[in-house]
Write a protein that holds these residues in place. Structure first.
Motif, PDB file in Angstrom:
ATOM      1  N   HIS A  65       0.819  -1.214   0.000  1.00 45.26           N
ATOM      2  CA  HIS A  65       0.000   0.000   0.000  1.00 45.26           C
ATOM      3  C   HIS A  65       0.854   1.266   0.000  1.00 45.26           C
ATOM      4  O   HIS A  65       0.358   2.334  -0.357  1.00 45.26           O
ATOM      5  CB  HIS A  65      -0.936   0.006   1.205  1.00 45.26           C
ATOM      6  CG  HIS A  65      -1.743  -1.239   1.273  1.00 45.26           C
ATOM      7  ND1 HIS A  65      -2.716  -1.552   0.355  1.00 45.26           N
ATOM      8  CD2 HIS A  65      -1.691  -2.288   2.126  1.00 45.26           C
ATOM      9  CE1 HIS A  65      -3.237  -2.730   0.641  1.00 45.26           C
ATOM     10  NE2 HIS A  65      -2.625  -3.195   1.708  1.00 45.26           N
ATOM     11  N   THR A  95      -4.901 -10.689  10.927  1.00 44.13           N
ATOM     12  CA  THR A  95      -5.008  -9.371  11.542  1.00 44.13           C
ATOM     13  C   THR A  95      -5.851  -8.488  10.635  1.00 44.13           C
ATOM     14  O   THR A  95      -5.340  -7.664   9.895  1.00 44.13           O
ATOM     15  CB  THR A  95      -3.615  -8.746  11.748  1.00 44.13           C
ATOM     16  OG1 THR A  95      -2.734  -9.759  12.190  1.00 44.13           O
ATOM     17  CG2 THR A  95      -3.657  -7.657  12.781  1.00 44.13           C
ATOM     18  N   GLY A  96      -7.135  -8.684  10.689  1.00 46.32           N
ATOM     19  CA  GLY A  96      -8.065  -7.997   9.794  1.00 46.32           C
ATOM     20  C   GLY A  96      -8.011  -6.485   9.870  1.00 46.32           C
ATOM     21  O   GLY A  96      -8.118  -5.798   8.863  1.00 46.32           O
ATOM     22  N   LEU A  97      -7.850  -5.943  11.077  1.00 45.27           N
ATOM     23  CA  LEU A  97      -7.859  -4.496  11.241  1.00 45.27           C
ATOM     24  C   LEU A  97      -6.744  -3.832  10.435  1.00 45.27           C
ATOM     25  O   LEU A  97      -6.960  -2.828   9.753  1.00 45.27           O
ATOM     26  CB  LEU A  97      -7.757  -4.108  12.715  1.00 45.27           C
ATOM     27  CG  LEU A  97      -7.781  -2.609  12.998  1.00 45.27           C
ATOM     28  CD1 LEU A  97      -9.105  -1.993  12.557  1.00 45.27           C
ATOM     29  CD2 LEU A  97      -7.542  -2.346  14.476  1.00 45.27           C
ATOM     30  N   ASP A  99      -5.241  -5.034   7.818  1.00 47.22           N
ATOM     31  CA  ASP A  99      -5.554  -5.213   6.398  1.00 47.22           C
ATOM     32  C   ASP A  99      -6.586  -4.197   5.927  1.00 47.22           C
ATOM     33  O   ASP A  99      -6.579  -3.780   4.779  1.00 47.22           O
ATOM     34  CB  ASP A  99      -6.063  -6.629   6.124  1.00 47.22           C
ATOM     35  CG  ASP A  99      -4.949  -7.660   6.116  1.00 47.22           C
ATOM     36  OD1 ASP A  99      -3.785  -7.269   5.891  1.00 47.22           O
ATOM     37  OD2 ASP A  99      -5.238  -8.845   6.323  1.00 47.22           O
ATOM     38  N   GLU A 100      -7.484  -3.816   6.813  1.00 46.29           N
ATOM     39  CA  GLU A 100      -8.499  -2.818   6.469  1.00 46.29           C
ATOM     40  C   GLU A 100      -7.924  -1.401   6.474  1.00 46.29           C
ATOM     41  O   GLU A 100      -8.259  -0.585   5.618  1.00 46.29           O
ATOM     42  CB  GLU A 100      -9.666  -2.879   7.451  1.00 46.29           C
ATOM     43  CG  GLU A 100     -10.505  -4.128   7.331  1.00 46.29           C
ATOM     44  CD  GLU A 100     -11.579  -4.199   8.406  1.00 46.29           C
ATOM     45  OE1 GLU A 100     -12.016  -3.135   8.890  1.00 46.29           O
ATOM     46  OE2 GLU A 100     -11.958  -5.323   8.758  1.00 46.29           O
ATOM     47  N   LEU A 101      -7.062  -1.099   7.443  1.00 44.15           N
ATOM     48  CA  LEU A 101      -6.565   0.269   7.601  1.00 44.15           C
ATOM     49  C   LEU A 101      -5.382   0.615   6.703  1.00 44.15           C
ATOM     50  O   LEU A 101      -5.232   1.769   6.299  1.00 44.15           O
ATOM     51  CB  LEU A 101      -6.190   0.520   9.058  1.00 44.15           C
ATOM     52  CG  LEU A 101      -7.342   0.537  10.058  1.00 44.15           C
ATOM     53  CD1 LEU A 101      -6.816   0.740  11.469  1.00 44.15           C
ATOM     54  CD2 LEU A 101      -8.356   1.610   9.697  1.00 44.15           C
ATOM     55  N   PRO A 103      -4.576   0.063   3.492  1.00 43.44           N
ATOM     56  CA  PRO A 103      -4.853   0.718   2.207  1.00 43.44           C
ATOM     57  C   PRO A 103      -5.404   2.142   2.389  1.00 43.44           C
ATOM     58  O   PRO A 103      -5.067   3.049   1.624  1.00 43.44           O
ATOM     59  CB  PRO A 103      -5.910  -0.168   1.552  1.00 43.44           C
ATOM     60  CG  PRO A 103      -5.887  -1.448   2.286  1.00 43.44           C
ATOM     61  CD  PRO A 103      -5.352  -1.161   3.653  1.00 43.44           C
ATOM     62  N   ARG A 104      -6.211   2.319   3.402  1.00 48.47           N
ATOM     63  CA  ARG A 104      -6.821   3.636   3.657  1.00 48.47           C
ATOM     64  C   ARG A 104      -5.757   4.692   3.958  1.00 48.47           C
ATOM     65  O   ARG A 104      -5.870   5.836   3.532  1.00 48.47           O
ATOM     66  CB  ARG A 104      -7.800   3.512   4.815  1.00 48.47           C
ATOM     67  CG  ARG A 104      -8.494   4.795   5.149  1.00 48.47           C
ATOM     68  CD  ARG A 104      -9.518   4.565   6.228  1.00 48.47           C
ATOM     69  NE  ARG A 104     -10.034   5.837   6.694  1.00 48.47           N
ATOM     70  CZ  ARG A 104     -10.741   5.985   7.779  1.00 48.47           C
ATOM     71  NH1 ARG A 104     -11.045   4.938   8.504  1.00 48.47           N
ATOM     72  NH2 ARG A 104     -11.173   7.159   8.130  1.00 48.47           N
TER      73      ARG A 104
END
Length: 146
Positions: A65, A95-97, A99-101, A103-104
């Motif tokens: 990212h 560690t989903g969090l 992975d979500e944050l 790219p943002r």
């Protein structure tokens, strides 16, 4: 996931400089796997200034990212995950969090394996290695955070 492996000596570097080098190492591989395995030299005893003994400690670095942010001319933050009591892959893959944050925020994500776990064993595996009575004392919160 597929990983590539690199070795880096960061014993004398500050944490920010070391992380910057980890990121540069990961970015240097165009089209690399999402997670790049990076090994660095870590002090066995961070508080004994007369000791020069080190061991190889493992990190998994996701720079997928940061490229987008770099192209946009922005500085990427570093999301640093301190390892738990196990191999770092287990935590990096679940560690989903992050992975979500990532790219943002265009973040460089570094998963650092906890000393004495996974492949980051200062004196090798088993009760005659890292888990020997005279060596287990370097497994402490203070040493891990230093």
């Amino acid at each position: 996931p597929g990983t590539h492996s690199r070795t880096l000596s960061v014993r004398s570097l500050s944490l920010p400089m070391g992380l910057a080098l980890l990121g540069a190492l990961a970015l240097a591989r165009p089209g690399a796997a999402k997670l790049t395995e990076v090994w660095f030299e870590s002090a066995i005893d961070h508080f004994d200034m007369s000791s020069t003994a080190t061991f190889k400690q493992r990190c998994l670095v996701d720079a997928s990212h940061t490229l987008k942010q770099h192209v946009a001319g922005r500085v990427s933050p570093v999301f640093f995950y301190t390892g738990n009591e196990g191999a770092i892959e287990e935590f990096a893959e679940n560690t989903g969090l992050l992975d979500e944050l990532a790219p943002r925020f265009g973040a460089l994500v570094v998963f650092c394996e906890h000393r004495y776990y996974g492949k980051s064993l200062p004196f090798g595996p088993g009760t005659s290695g890292s888990f020997a009575r005279d060596k287990i004392g370097k497994l402490s919160v203070e040493q891990a955070l230093a």
